[in-house]
Design a protein around this motif. Structure first.
Motif, PDB file in Angstrom:
ATOM      1  N   GLU A 162       0.799  -1.219   0.000  1.00  0.00           N
ATOM      2  CA  GLU A 162       0.000   0.000   0.000  1.00  0.00           C
ATOM      3  C   GLU A 162       0.836   1.276   0.000  1.00  0.00           C
ATOM      4  OE1 GLU A 162      -4.199   0.000   1.971  1.00  0.00           O
ATOM      5  OE2 GLU A 162      -2.788  -0.898   3.381  1.00  0.00           O
ATOM      6  N   ASN A 163       2.093   1.223   0.459  1.00  0.00           N
ATOM      7  CA  ASN A 163       2.856   2.457   0.628  1.00  0.00           C
ATOM      8  C   ASN A 163       3.854   2.713  -0.497  1.00  0.00           C
ATOM      9  OD1 ASN A 163       4.439   0.286   1.435  1.00  0.00           O
ATOM     10  ND2 ASN A 163       5.524   1.446   3.027  1.00  0.00           N
ATOM     11  N   ILE A 164       3.586   2.190  -1.701  1.00  0.00           N
ATOM     12  CA  ILE A 164       4.393   2.544  -2.861  1.00  0.00           C
ATOM     13  C   ILE A 164       3.491   3.278  -3.860  1.00  0.00           C
ATOM     14  CG2 ILE A 164       5.746   0.424  -2.522  1.00  0.00           C
ATOM     15  CD1 ILE A 164       4.527  -0.503  -5.233  1.00  0.00           C
ATOM     16  N   SER A 184       2.227   7.260  -3.317  1.00  0.00           N
ATOM     17  CA  SER A 184       2.752   7.214  -1.961  1.00  0.00           C
ATOM     18  C   SER A 184       3.018   8.629  -1.441  1.00  0.00           C
ATOM     19  CB  SER A 184       4.045   6.405  -1.923  1.00  0.00           C
ATOM     20  OG  SER A 184       4.644   6.466  -0.639  1.00  0.00           O
ATOM     21  N   GLU A 185       2.819   8.833  -0.147  1.00  0.00           N
ATOM     22  CA  GLU A 185       3.146  10.106   0.472  1.00  0.00           C
ATOM     23  C   GLU A 185       4.654  10.283   0.622  1.00  0.00           C
ATOM     24  OE1 GLU A 185       1.096  10.280   4.172  1.00  0.00           O
ATOM     25  OE2 GLU A 185      -0.911  10.403   3.259  1.00  0.00           O
ATOM     26  N   ASN A 186       5.397   9.185   0.567  1.00  0.00           N
ATOM     27  CA  ASN A 186       6.853   9.235   0.704  1.00  0.00           C
ATOM     28  C   ASN A 186       7.492   9.423  -0.673  1.00  0.00           C
ATOM     29  OD1 ASN A 186       9.563   8.833   1.178  1.00  0.00           O
ATOM     30  ND2 ASN A 186       9.300   6.975   2.384  1.00  0.00           N
ATOM     31  N   PRO A 187       8.172  10.556  -0.929  1.00  0.00           N
ATOM     32  CA  PRO A 187       8.788  10.773  -2.242  1.00  0.00           C
ATOM     33  C   PRO A 187       9.905   9.789  -2.560  1.00  0.00           C
ATOM     34  CG  PRO A 187       9.492  12.462  -0.696  1.00  0.00           C
ATOM     35  CD  PRO A 187       8.415  11.688  -0.011  1.00  0.00           C
ATOM     36  N   LYS A 206      -3.202  -3.895  -8.471  1.00  0.00           N
ATOM     37  CA  LYS A 206      -3.826  -3.176  -7.360  1.00  0.00           C
ATOM     38  C   LYS A 206      -3.012  -3.396  -6.083  1.00  0.00           C
ATOM     39  CE  LYS A 206      -6.942  -7.067  -6.423  1.00  0.00           C
ATOM     40  NZ  LYS A 206      -8.370  -7.498  -6.337  1.00  0.00           N
ATOM     41  N   PRO A 207      -3.178  -2.494  -5.093  1.00  0.00           N
ATOM     42  CA  PRO A 207      -2.499  -2.690  -3.813  1.00  0.00           C
ATOM     43  C   PRO A 207      -3.203  -3.739  -2.964  1.00  0.00           C
ATOM     44  CG  PRO A 207      -3.807  -0.684  -3.768  1.00  0.00           C
ATOM     45  CD  PRO A 207      -3.894  -1.208  -5.167  1.00  0.00           C
ATOM     46  N   VAL A 213       5.768  -1.917   2.432  1.00  0.00           N
ATOM     47  CA  VAL A 213       7.210  -2.074   2.275  1.00  0.00           C
ATOM     48  C   VAL A 213       7.871  -1.539   3.527  1.00  0.00           C
ATOM     49  CG1 VAL A 213       9.234  -1.300   0.998  1.00  0.00           C
ATOM     50  CG2 VAL A 213       7.169  -1.920  -0.228  1.00  0.00           C
ATOM     51  N   THR A 214       8.821  -2.284   4.067  1.00  0.00           N
ATOM     52  CA  THR A 214       9.513  -1.881   5.285  1.00  0.00           C
ATOM     53  C   THR A 214      10.839  -1.232   4.948  1.00  0.00           C
ATOM     54  OG1 THR A 214       8.512  -3.734   6.464  1.00  0.00           O
ATOM     55  CG2 THR A 214      10.392  -2.683   7.503  1.00  0.00           C
TER      56      THR A 214
END
Length: 225
Positions: A162-164, A184-187, A206-207, A213-214
């Motif tokens: 979900e976080n990519i 993702s909110e993380n650039p 799909k997610p 991802v850790t």
């Protein structure tokens, strides 16, 4: 009396035939993506600008559409040299296998899942078959990962954490091509681009809810003290 000679009006130069547009190859798109990736790392592009241009890279059909995306950027390696920063998402175990470059299912099925290192490009071809690519536990050693999927009377399914960031570009002819776009909110997060072509088949990306991802570097620092 002699008549004055009137000057002839200048003739317009003959119009040169326009050269046909040259179709872009996968290598051409990868070259442009590399320039954009380096520009992002050097701070020449913001994360939003990089996202917009990467989307355009994988929609481009000709070289003429690709070159304007990097005309305001230096060639790779032309900028100031600096020590490379560690990737935000990288493999903690170099002994883990790298993904094969292609997955093929002809009247059969093929699955790639679990803890594995995925390369920059993976090709999936399904003919009356089923291919499952599960990236929820995969280790990303590059920011941009491209999956080229072709499905003819078959099925290709891609699931991501979900976080990519997940993006797609494809076509379905009497078939289905569906990518659930995710930002993702993380650039620094990995970007997965699914390019697809489906004929009487299905391609879906799909997610997977609850899968993340850790940051493995953080866990390594904690383990090593």
């Amino acid at each position: 009396m002699d008549l004055e000679k009137q000057p002839h009006p200048p003739q317009a130069p003959a119009r040169q035939p326009q050269a046909p547009a040259i179709r872009a190859s996968d290598a051409d798109r990868d070259r442009i993506a590399d320039i954009l990736r380096e520009a992002l790392a050097e701070g020449r592009l913001t994360a939003e600008e990089h996202s917009e241009r990467i989307d355009s890279v994988y929609r481009a059909k000709t070289l003429g559409e690709l070159e304007p995306l990097v005309e305001d950027l230096p060639a790779p390696g032309a900028g100031p040299q600096r020590d490379p920063a560690p990737a935000a998402f990288a493999s903690a175990d170099p002994n883990l296998p790298v993904t094969a470059e292609s997955l093929v299912a002809v009247f059969s099925s093929s699955t790639r899942k679990g803890r594995w290192r995925i390369g920059g490009r993976t090709k999936a071809f399904s003919l009356f078959g089923n291919i499952e690519i599960d990236l929820t536990e995969a280790l990303f050693e590059q920011r941009l990962t491209v999956i080229d999927a072709t499905s003819i009377f078959g099925n290709v399914e891609v699931t991501v954490p979900e976080n990519i960031s997940l993006r797609g570009n494809g076509t379905g002819i009497f078939g289905n091509f569906e990518v659930e776009t995710l930002e993702s909110e993380n650039p620094e997060a990995p970007v997965v681009v699914v390019n697809g072509y489906s004929v009487f088949g299905n391609i879906e990306a799909k997610p997977k809810r609850g899968k993340l991802v850790t940051d493995l570097h953080k866990h390594l620092r904690k383990y090593l003290g």
